[in-house]
Design a protein around this motif. Structure first.
Motif, PDB file in Angstrom:
ATOM      1  N   ALA A 171      -6.396   6.122   0.659  1.00  0.00           N
ATOM      2  CA  ALA A 171      -7.085   5.318   1.679  1.00  0.00           C
ATOM      3  C   ALA A 171      -6.872   5.914   3.064  1.00  0.00           C
ATOM      4  O   ALA A 171      -7.784   5.952   3.894  1.00  0.00           O
ATOM      5  CB  ALA A 171      -6.587   3.883   1.641  1.00  0.00           C
TER       6      ALA A 171
ATOM      7  N   ARG B  87      -3.056  -4.779  -0.106  1.00  0.00           N
ATOM      8  CA  ARG B  87      -4.222  -4.083   0.445  1.00  0.00           C
ATOM      9  C   ARG B  87      -4.870  -3.165  -0.578  1.00  0.00           C
ATOM     10  O   ARG B  87      -5.802  -2.437  -0.257  1.00  0.00           O
ATOM     11  CB  ARG B  87      -3.793  -3.249   1.661  1.00  0.00           C
ATOM     12  CG  ARG B  87      -3.081  -4.058   2.719  1.00  0.00           C
ATOM     13  CD  ARG B  87      -2.621  -3.185   3.858  1.00  0.00           C
ATOM     14  NE  ARG B  87      -3.744  -2.645   4.600  1.00  0.00           N
ATOM     15  CZ  ARG B  87      -3.636  -1.720   5.550  1.00  0.00           C
ATOM     16  NH1 ARG B  87      -2.461  -1.235   5.842  1.00  0.00           N
ATOM     17  NH2 ARG B  87      -4.690  -1.289   6.184  1.00  0.00           N
ATOM     18  N   CYS B  88      -4.364  -3.180  -1.783  1.00  0.00           N
ATOM     19  CA  CYS B  88      -4.748  -2.173  -2.769  1.00  0.00           C
ATOM     20  C   CYS B  88      -5.837  -2.692  -3.705  1.00  0.00           C
ATOM     21  O   CYS B  88      -5.825  -3.849  -4.104  1.00  0.00           O
ATOM     22  CB  CYS B  88      -3.517  -1.787  -3.570  1.00  0.00           C
ATOM     23  SG  CYS B  88      -3.794  -0.471  -4.758  1.00  0.00           S
ATOM     24  N   TRP B  89      -6.751  -1.808  -4.067  1.00  0.00           N
ATOM     25  CA  TRP B  89      -7.836  -2.186  -4.985  1.00  0.00           C
ATOM     26  C   TRP B  89      -7.426  -2.079  -6.449  1.00  0.00           C
ATOM     27  O   TRP B  89      -8.150  -2.498  -7.321  1.00  0.00           O
ATOM     28  CB  TRP B  89      -9.078  -1.351  -4.709  1.00  0.00           C
ATOM     29  CG  TRP B  89      -8.827   0.128  -4.815  1.00  0.00           C
ATOM     30  CD1 TRP B  89      -9.035   0.912  -5.902  1.00  0.00           C
ATOM     31  CD2 TRP B  89      -8.303   0.995  -3.818  1.00  0.00           C
ATOM     32  NE1 TRP B  89      -8.662   2.200  -5.648  1.00  0.00           N
ATOM     33  CE2 TRP B  89      -8.214   2.290  -4.370  1.00  0.00           C
ATOM     34  CE3 TRP B  89      -7.900   0.794  -2.473  1.00  0.00           C
ATOM     35  CZ2 TRP B  89      -7.747   3.384  -3.652  1.00  0.00           C
ATOM     36  CZ3 TRP B  89      -7.430   1.889  -1.771  1.00  0.00           C
ATOM     37  CH2 TRP B  89      -7.356   3.159  -2.354  1.00  0.00           C
ATOM     38  N   LYS B  90      -6.242  -1.505  -6.687  1.00  0.00           N
ATOM     39  CA  LYS B  90      -5.806  -1.343  -8.064  1.00  0.00           C
ATOM     40  C   LYS B  90      -4.796  -2.411  -8.469  1.00  0.00           C
ATOM     41  O   LYS B  90      -4.401  -2.474  -9.627  1.00  0.00           O
ATOM     42  CB  LYS B  90      -5.129   0.017  -8.237  1.00  0.00           C
ATOM     43  CG  LYS B  90      -6.079   1.190  -8.301  1.00  0.00           C
ATOM     44  CD  LYS B  90      -5.276   2.459  -8.558  1.00  0.00           C
ATOM     45  CE  LYS B  90      -6.183   3.652  -8.783  1.00  0.00           C
ATOM     46  NZ  LYS B  90      -5.394   4.875  -8.947  1.00  0.00           N
TER      47      LYS B  90
ATOM     48  N   PRO C  35      -2.688   5.235  -4.054  1.00  0.00           N
ATOM     49  CA  PRO C  35      -3.872   4.657  -3.409  1.00  0.00           C
ATOM     50  C   PRO C  35      -3.763   4.605  -1.885  1.00  0.00           C
ATOM     51  O   PRO C  35      -4.763   4.791  -1.191  1.00  0.00           O
ATOM     52  CB  PRO C  35      -3.933   3.240  -3.980  1.00  0.00           C
ATOM     53  CG  PRO C  35      -3.164   3.281  -5.249  1.00  0.00           C
ATOM     54  CD  PRO C  35      -2.138   4.362  -5.106  1.00  0.00           C
TER      55      PRO C  35
ATOM     56  N   PRO D 229     -12.475   4.935  -0.466  1.00  0.00           N
ATOM     57  CA  PRO D 229     -11.774   3.681  -0.666  1.00  0.00           C
ATOM     58  C   PRO D 229     -11.285   3.152   0.678  1.00  0.00           C
ATOM     59  O   PRO D 229     -10.804   3.911   1.507  1.00  0.00           O
ATOM     60  CB  PRO D 229     -10.586   4.076  -1.549  1.00  0.00           C
ATOM     61  CG  PRO D 229     -10.349   5.516  -1.252  1.00  0.00           C
ATOM     62  CD  PRO D 229     -11.671   6.102  -0.876  1.00  0.00           C
TER      63      PRO D 229
ATOM     64  N   ARG E  86       0.497  -3.561  -2.414  1.00  0.00           N
ATOM     65  CA  ARG E  86      -0.403  -4.281  -3.323  1.00  0.00           C
ATOM     66  C   ARG E  86      -1.359  -5.248  -2.611  1.00  0.00           C
ATOM     67  O   ARG E  86      -2.465  -5.466  -3.070  1.00  0.00           O
ATOM     68  CB  ARG E  86       0.403  -5.030  -4.380  1.00  0.00           C
ATOM     69  CG  ARG E  86       1.150  -6.228  -3.845  1.00  0.00           C
ATOM     70  CD  ARG E  86       1.825  -7.014  -4.946  1.00  0.00           C
ATOM     71  NE  ARG E  86       2.780  -7.939  -4.399  1.00  0.00           N
ATOM     72  CZ  ARG E  86       2.445  -9.172  -3.976  1.00  0.00           C
ATOM     73  NH1 ARG E  86       1.220  -9.593  -4.069  1.00  0.00           N
ATOM     74  NH2 ARG E  86       3.380  -9.957  -3.461  1.00  0.00           N
TER      75      ARG E  86
ATOM     76  N   ALA F 123      -7.800  -2.767   2.328  1.00  0.00           N
ATOM     77  CA  ALA F 123      -8.172  -4.065   2.880  1.00  0.00           C
ATOM     78  C   ALA F 123      -7.092  -4.535   3.845  1.00  0.00           C
ATOM     79  O   ALA F 123      -5.939  -4.165   3.725  1.00  0.00           O
ATOM     80  CB  ALA F 123      -8.340  -5.072   1.750  1.00  0.00           C
TER      81      ALA F 123
END
Lengths: 349, 345
Positions: free
Chosen positions: B268, B307-310, B264, B286, B305, B289
């Motif tokens: 990104a 900053r991750c969407w998963k 990811p 994507p 993790r 964050a």
């Protein structure tokens, strides 16, 4: 976005602005006859390399040129029919921040290192709202910081600039800039000091603020990608002059000036993997001693030895569609046969 | 960080491309921490990285500022002492080498720095700057003296008549050429480039990128190329390693990384690169964050993790291993690694 914005009256109009610096080596014409309009909700991208005059132009509009070396030699900057360049110091202070605000490239040097962030945003709030109580101004500052995406601003605002990351500092700068709902925001390389993932966040923030407040944005950048992502109209500067001015779509799809075309052609991209990039030869001129005629002629692939490029300064003229302007004697040749190959246009995606 | 499995996968992969001992530089489980005094957690700039660089290869090391890429490169060439791990140069373990033993290694392992203003001594002429490595290694006369320096000037596209000029008399692009000439003068095998075009103007960048490509073809050099700009790396590198907060999160052939990013963070990072084409403005992408956490206290489990969407509970407790999850020679360090539509420019 652009269609509605363009039909409206511009909020700010820069007309034939020229700026000269007196240096030990003689006068330097850093900005030469530059004009641009920006309407409500519109973003005008100003793109060019270091030393092309884009920052000087921005500083001149708000009377921020370094003194006494820099002076405006001609032109006007109209906001609501008023020429900012004729305003006195006090009147100008009322415009700065309230009607036209600015965000600088390096938030670390733009912020006071020994004051908390919240104190600085509060000060920005009170500058144009002297009747506001200290606590009300502080509340407003907290709201502003939250608006630009600083979570838990009341607590985190107590920190000093060095304790914040570059992206957060730039958010604080933007909070200060929009504190009084200005109609124009001049952003000078606002994301250049930031990493790409944070750059994407800050650009998105600017976009959101623009959509909510119908903000007019002048976005100055050397990065053609950033300009393409954000701008409705694009002004390309070279050696203090505007060499091309068009809608973003036209500039990127069909550049009309060999400099713009050359810049676009030289960007690394998929189709050119493993092949040499069509680079523009040479480097930008020294403005103490600019080239005669067209300032771009020593590097231009379109010139092909023609005398006119050295003898005559090309004027910005309409070419192609309405509102698409370029300052090149031979702009018409750019998208035809030999001209295209000369500047590498043919290999564009 | 890196497990045996991952190492085997990488090794198997490099063996596949060539069976000869062509490996020039290799680091294994490299760790570089900067202590900040008693009781303060150290900055874990590099926290368990394994990489190798082969003859004639260009390896791109990509990541945002603060991810440890410069520290990794400087540790690999022994400019910074590693906290743990091993470094090999041409099959020889140089981790413990002293100054004298390092001299021949340094001749073959040169570096070009980011800022052509700060990396050239303003009080030396361009010719002296380029000649300095020869003098340090007592080879000035042997190599041909001034003639050698003039030859280098021509090789990098500078006018040999300007040997006597000082750095301030050159433009940014020309200064970077001086830095490149200095790195080449000892006939190295490996050059480490630390963001060599980041501080240059757009119109000059392409010139320098072309020069680097030509030099590699002509001299058969291997490059370790550090950059935050993915489009530049794409043009130069054969293989790419993506770094995040001290660890490699994904590595593979250039094409694999750019066309089928699995991690990811890589996705990104690629998606965040602005594209100079207004018609592609509305593409779905994507967004990572927030911002890079401090390397003194990296997040537990997967470092990305926060900053991750998963990310889910598993990511918080179990650090993902860098391994070839899909058996295509393209290891990634994510429990939920999966291809996403290519983000191209």
């Amino acid at each position: 976005m652009s269609t509605t914005a363009e039909s409206r009256q511009p909020v700010m109009s820069i007309r034939n602005l020229s700026v000269c610096f007196d240096t030990a080596h003689g006068p330097v014409h850093a900005v030469d006859d530059v004009s641009l309009d920006v309407g409500p909700g519109q973003t005008v991208g100003v793109v060019g390399e270091s030393g092309c005059g884009k920052t000087t132009m921005a500083l001149a509009t708000l009377g921020l040129l370094p003194q006494p070396a820099g002076r405006v030699t001609a032109g006007e900057v109209l906001v609501d029919g008023r020429d900012l360049l004729t305003l006195g110091r006090r009147e100008l202070c009322r415009v700065r921040g309230a009607e036209v605000a600015m965000v600088f490239q390096d938030p670390m040097s733009a912020l006071h290192p020994a004051q908390s962030i919240l104190a600085q945003v509060t000060e920005a709030v009170r500058t144009h709202a002297l009747d506001l109580s200290a606590s009300a101004a502080r509340e407003r500052a907290v709201d502003l910081l939250e608006l630009v995406g600083v979570a838990d601003a009341r607590a985190r605002g107590r920190a000093y600039p060095h304790e914040w990351s570059g992206g957060m500092r730039q958010r604080a700068m933007i909070a200060m800039a929009v504190a009084h709902r200005p109609r124009v925001l001049i952003a000078d390389e606002p994301t250049t000091a930031l990493d790409v993932t944070v750059q994407a966040q800050v650009l998105e923030l600017l976009q959101t603020l623009q959509d909510e407040h119908d903000l007019a944005i002048v976005l100055i950048s050397h990065d053609l990608g950033v300009i393409a992502e954000m701008a409705d109209r694009v002004v390309v500067m070279y050696a203090g002059q505007v060499v091309e001015s068009s809608t973003a779509t036209d500039v990127f799809a069909r550049p009309r000036h060999p400099y713009t075309a050359g810049l676009l052609a030289s960007l690394p991209r998929l189709e050119l993997e493993g092949q040499p990039l069509p680079a523009i030869p040479g480097s930008p001129p020294n403005l103490v001693d600019p080239p005669a005629g067209c300032a771009f002629h020593p590097r231009c692939g379109l010139r092909q030895g023609r005398r006119r490029c050295v003898a005559e300064v090309p004027v910005l003229r309409e070419i192609g569609g309405v509102g698409q302007c370029a300052a090149c004697h031979y702009a018409e040749e750019l998208h035809s046969g030999t001209g295209a190959t000369a500047v590498g246009v043919g290999v564009r995606p | 960080m890196t497990t045996t499995e991952a190492r085997e996968a990488v090794a198997a992969h490099s063996e596949a491309s060539s069976s000869e001992p062509t490996e020039l530089l290799r680091v294994e489980d490299l760790v570089t921490w900067f202590s900040r005094g008693r009781g303060i957690p150290p900055v874990r700039a590099v926290d368990g990285v394994s990489l190798s660089l082969h003859k004639g290869e260009a390896l791109g090391l990509v990541g945002e500022s603060g991810c440890g890429k410069t520290t990794l490169a400087r540790t690999a060439v022994r400019l910074i002492e590693p906290t743990a791990g091993r470094i090999w140069f041409k099959g020889q373990d140089i981790t413990e080498h002293g100054r004298r033993q390092l001299a021949p290694v340094r001749r073959s392992l040169q570096m070009v720095f980011q800022d052509p203003y700060a990396s050239l001594n303003p009080r030396m002429t361009a010719g002296e700057i380029v000649a300095q490595p020869l003098r340090i290694h007592h080879r000035y006369r042997h190599a041909g003296g001034r003639a050698k320096v003039a030859e280098l000037f021509e090789l990098v596209g500078l006018d040999p008549d300007h040997l006597g000029r000082f750095p301030h008399e050159f433009s940014g692009g020309q200064r970077q050429r001086i830095g490149i000439a200095r790195a080449l003068v000892l006939d190295p095998e490996v050059i480490v480039f630390d963001e060599p075009v980041s501080s240059l103007d757009v119109s000059i960048r392409a010139q320098i990128i072309n020069l680097l490509a030509d030099l590699r073809d002509e001299l058969g050099l291997a490059y370790l190329f550090i950059a935050h700009d993915l489009s530049v790396v794409r043009h130069i590198a054969d293989r790419v390693a993506v770094m995040y907060l001290g660890v490699i999160v994904e590595t593979g052939e250039r094409r694999a990384i750019y066309q089928q990013p699995m991690h990811p963070y890589t996705q990104a990072l690629l998606a965040a690169v602005p594209i100079p084409d207004p018609s592609r403005r509305d593409r779905a992408r994507p967004l990572a964050a927030g911002e890079l956490p401090t390397a003194a206290r990296p997040p537990s489990g997967c470092r990305f993790r926060t900053r991750c969407w998963k990310a889910d509970d598993r990511c918080a407790c179990e650090p993902p291993e860098l391994m070839d999850r899909f058996d295509h020679g393209h290891p990634s360090a994510c429990h939920y690694a999966a291809p996403r539509e290519a983000v191209e420019r």
